[in-house]
Enzyme design. Sequence first.
Site, PDB file in Angstrom:
ATOM      1  NE  ARG A  54      -2.716   1.156   3.543  1.00 50.26           N
ATOM      2  CZ  ARG A  54      -3.645   1.284   4.508  1.00 50.26           C
ATOM      3  NH1 ARG A  54      -4.916   1.492   4.183  1.00 50.26           N
ATOM      4  NH2 ARG A  54      -3.307   1.186   5.781  1.00 50.26           N
ATOM      5  CG  ASP A  61      -4.657   2.890  11.249  1.00 56.22           C
ATOM      6  OD1 ASP A  61      -5.672   3.553  11.576  1.00 56.22           O
ATOM      7  OD2 ASP A  61      -4.671   2.055  10.330  1.00 56.22           O
TER       8      ASP A  61
END
EC number: 2.3.3.9
Length: 576
Positions: A202, A483
């Site tokens: 990613r 996160d």
Amino acid sequence: MTYNLKRDDQKDSTAFGQQDIIDSAARKGPDSRNASFQDAILQGVQVSGQVQEQHKKILTPQALTFLALLHRSFNARRKELLERRVARQAEIDRGILPDFLPETAHIRNNPTWKGAPPAPGLTDRRVEITGPTDRKMVVNALNSDVWTYMADFEDSSAPTWENMINGQVNLYDAVRRQVDFKIGAKEYKLRTDRTLPTLIVRPRGWHLEEKHVTVDGEPLSGSLFDFGLYFFHNAHESVKRGTGPYFYLPKMESHLEARLWNDVFNLAQDYINMPRGTIRGTVLIETILAAFEMDEIIYELRDHSSGLNCGRWDYIFSTIKKFRNHANFVLPDRSAVTMTVPFMDAYVKLLIQTCHKRGVHAMGGMAAQIPIKDDKAANDKAMDGVRADKLREVKAGHDGTWVAHPALAAIASEVFNKHMPTPNQLFVRREDVKIGPNDLLNMNVPGKITEEGIRKNLNIGLGYMEAWIRGVGCVPINYLMEDAATAEVSRSQLWQWVKHGVTTAEGKKVDKAYALRLLKECTDELAAKAPKGNKYALASKYFATQVTGEDYADFLTTLLYDEITAQGSPSPASKL
């Protein structure tokens, strides 16, 4: 509003008159490109990050040449698309809410087109583990009992130069099975008793930059930096080993942004003499605007598409962010915004239906829980929650799911193995689903706004921002792996509640003074428990600008980025 953006029937163009050079070099092959070619392209390319010996196999002249070509070919369009986001936000603020696009109805209504069939290593993706690209995580993730590993340069990584460039070194070594290492007496080795999980990378979203590399005086796109280095070094090697260059694509807000990725993919494959369609990209549908363009996003990437993913926390963040100025979009405490509330349920159903109609995977969301080792009752309750969430996903028709911790892989696997004995559920068409714009925007979410919810948001936001400033991109808080996405939910809810002057369940009006008082209390409490040298004071300084219903940064990561850049004296790329 009209936007001057390239359509399907327009050829892609490469800036600075370099397309002939690319085409000629591509026909001859990457190894044939001589020093004069590289010198011409590398003019104006500088690296200001510290380049250590282990980085030199990544920051080669050939790789930097490729990055420069990507930048000059696509950065202008990237910036134009980011301006389009600003214009669309202004429309929403004026009350023009999202709807399915009339100009692309022919794509949505055409039942015949399909995405690409599953690529090698991506047919069965029932459990995917995600995490940053530090060397220990890479080894542990690839040793986990999962089907794929999403190596993350984005939400779970703080983009320090060291994290980003060392991550590229680690993935380069992992692809070649040379990532084993020792810390003291402890050895970290890749297992050899079975096939390792398929690697998916990613890159950062289109909005982020990599300021340690500049091209013609402009920072390189973080997306192109992460994608370009990984692809250039590992695409052919990964194909040779039976998989391919696979990516998760984050934070997109329109099919035009997917079109940009598709053009990047085509140029990249042509450049290294790789057949088009070898790359595969799974798009995270983690913005409310992208939910209205899912068909179109798959269509733009169709030869490179490997499906869509429910990025649940970012999706909640995006919903709050886009409608933050509208009082009727105020949501209750984060804990009340579950996957079964109306707007989230509609999003999941439409995503599964859309993906399976087009023959691509519909991936489920993250289980962020961490095992609670010192409290069996609490751990059992948390794991039961994971099991219930995965059961909901597999019964809805998802083809796989995410976990943040290796210990959760067994639970997710057990649920999916029992209820999905086939490699995927592409045959589950969900033709019963009828989702309209009002369903995706149905904010009828039961729940309350409480002082406990405010304090949890403050603790999560502060805890994450403090860690991020120290270069840590994911942090365990209250047995959840937090996160950037969850931190964004926290600060956006706080902003929204102050902006609209909500009243808590305890009868307290949430205003600027109240928010700042609680912020100070939380900061003092966390700083007192933390080691010396912690960054809570600095994190609180930034967070205070985001919780008063006034200023609102586009992303926390862009707000904080300059705190973690470590730019030295720029060096010409040709001299590395």
